[in-house]
Design an enzyme around this catalytic site. Structure first.
Site, mmCIF file in Angstrom:
data_model
loop_
_atom_site.group_PDB
_atom_site.id
_atom_site.type_symbol
_atom_site.label_atom_id
_atom_site.label_comp_id
_atom_site.label_asym_id
_atom_site.label_seq_id
_atom_site.Cartn_x
_atom_site.Cartn_y
_atom_site.Cartn_z
ATOM 1 N N GLY A 22 0.786 -1.241 0.000
ATOM 2 C CA GLY A 22 0.000 0.000 0.000
ATOM 3 C C GLY A 22 0.810 1.280 0.000
ATOM 4 O O GLY A 22 0.307 2.330 0.398
ATOM 5 N N SER A 23 2.046 1.219 -0.510
ATOM 6 C CA SER A 23 2.831 2.468 -0.500
ATOM 7 C C SER A 23 2.274 3.473 -1.510
ATOM 8 O O SER A 23 2.336 4.687 -1.277
ATOM 9 C CB SER A 23 4.317 2.195 -0.747
ATOM 10 N N ARG A 26 -14.695 -15.298 -10.389
ATOM 11 C CA ARG A 26 -14.408 -13.867 -10.428
ATOM 12 C C ARG A 26 -15.715 -13.067 -10.440
ATOM 13 O O ARG A 26 -15.856 -12.059 -9.772
ATOM 14 C CB ARG A 26 -13.586 -13.526 -11.674
ATOM 15 N N MET A 35 -3.876 -7.207 -7.029
ATOM 16 C CA MET A 35 -3.310 -8.334 -7.762
ATOM 17 C C MET A 35 -4.373 -9.212 -8.425
ATOM 18 O O MET A 35 -4.182 -10.421 -8.556
ATOM 19 C CB MET A 35 -2.421 -9.170 -6.822
ATOM 20 N N ARG A 36 -5.473 -8.611 -8.833
ATOM 21 C CA ARG A 36 -6.504 -9.381 -9.540
ATOM 22 C C ARG A 36 -6.893 -8.674 -10.823
ATOM 23 O O ARG A 36 -6.919 -7.441 -10.864
ATOM 24 C CB ARG A 36 -7.761 -9.532 -8.687
ATOM 25 N N LEU A 59 -9.636 -7.540 -13.500
ATOM 26 C CA LEU A 59 -11.058 -7.208 -13.454
ATOM 27 C C LEU A 59 -11.748 -7.762 -14.695
ATOM 28 O O LEU A 59 -11.165 -7.773 -15.787
ATOM 29 C CB LEU A 59 -11.223 -5.683 -13.394
ATOM 30 N N HIS A 100 1.802 0.708 -13.051
ATOM 31 C CA HIS A 100 2.580 -0.478 -13.416
ATOM 32 C C HIS A 100 4.066 -0.111 -13.450
ATOM 33 O O HIS A 100 4.426 0.950 -13.986
ATOM 34 C CB HIS A 100 2.118 -0.982 -14.794
ATOM 35 N N GLU A 157 6.927 6.124 -8.785
ATOM 36 C CA GLU A 157 5.498 5.784 -8.749
ATOM 37 C C GLU A 157 4.764 6.727 -7.800
ATOM 38 O O GLU A 157 3.649 7.171 -8.073
ATOM 39 C CB GLU A 157 5.296 4.334 -8.289
HETATM 40 C C1 GRF Z 1 3.855 -1.304 -7.386
HETATM 41 O O1 GRF Z 1 5.142 -1.605 -7.868
HETATM 42 C C2 GRF Z 1 2.901 -1.115 -8.536
HETATM 43 O O2 GRF Z 1 3.506 -0.559 -9.668
HETATM 44 C C3 GRF Z 1 2.463 -2.521 -8.835
HETATM 45 O O3 GRF Z 1 2.360 -3.132 -7.561
HETATM 46 C C4 GRF Z 1 3.231 -2.475 -6.649
HETATM 47 C C5 GRF Z 1 2.383 -2.039 -5.497
HETATM 48 O O4 GRF Z 1 3.145 -1.492 -4.441
HETATM 49 N N1 GRF Z 1 1.236 -2.526 -9.586
HETATM 50 P P1 GRF Z 1 2.416 -0.828 -3.207
HETATM 51 O O5 GRF Z 1 1.464 -1.853 -2.611
HETATM 52 O O6 GRF Z 1 1.685 0.381 -3.704
HETATM 53 O O7 GRF Z 1 3.508 -0.469 -2.255
#
Ligand code: GRF
Length: 189
Positions: free
Chosen positions: A12-13, A66, A91-92, A94, A110, A175
């Site tokens: 969740g960063s 799903r 991580m899913r 849609l 991404h 990011e």
């Molecule tokens: C990040 O590297 C993002 O690009 C990818 O998953 C990771 C999530 O990191 N889709 P976080 O949970 O936001 O720290």
């Protein structure tokens, strides 16, 4: 007030970076109305609770499809009337029905310069391919894998001694700037 919902599965960063930007007023007239996760133990959910944001932990039921999972999610999500759904390490994939219902209102981040290296382990694959520049992409979500229209990208150098960890950290730092900037851009357009 524009209404953001964040979907996450882990650390969740990126959520934290978005929430910080909202708190600092860098994404004006906007609030995060809820955080959804398919992982009840996601650290990102703890952080959301700490900030007083509503959280919804909705794991995919064992053996459930799903479609069934998304029906459960949408029963809570749709009444929130989000202007934007931000996938932040969700991580899913849609379904096309979900994407159609929220077309133009779902963003993802991404860790590569798309269209290069969609899918998992993008940083490792960039290293293996001998790239000298990599980065991150914020894009609208469509029916494909990391394939929707690009909102913005930020690049970083790939250094000679990089491993997956050092490159991922350099990209992640970008990011955290890119996602709030992209949200501001989309919500103000
Ligand atoms: C990040 O590297 C993002 O690009 C990818 O998953 C990771 C999530 O990191 N889709 P976080 O949970 O936001 O720290």
């Amino acid at each position: 007030m524009k209404r953001i919902v964040v979907f996450l599965s882990g650390r969740g960063s990126n959520f934290r970076a978005i929430a910080d930007a909202v708190e600092r007023g860098e994404i004006p007239e906007t609030r995060i109305v809820a955080v959804f996760s398919d992982q009840a133990g996601a650290p990102g959910l703890l952080e959301a609770r700490r900030r007083g944001i509503d959280v919804h932990a909705l794991p995919r039921p064992p053996g459930g499809s799903r479609r069934e999972h998304e029906t459960v999610i949408r029963a809570t999500l749709d009444p929130l009337e989000p202007d934007l759904i931000c996938l932040a390490g969700y991580m899913r994939l849609l379904s096309s029905e979900f994407v159609a219902a929220y077309r133009g209102r779902i963003l993802n981040i991404h860790p590569s310069l798309l269209p290069k290296f969609p899918g998992l382990e993008a940083q490792r694959r960039a290293l293996e391919a001998g790239e000298v520049v990599s980065g991150c992409t914020v894009h609208f979500v469509d029916e494909g894998l990391d394939s929707g229209p690009i909102v913005l990208q930020r690049s970083v150098p790939v250094l000679p001694n990089d491993d997956e960890e050092t490159l991922s950290a350099r990209i992640l730092e970008q990011e955290h700037h890119a996602y709030p900037e992209a949200i501001r851009k989309v919500l103000s357009s």
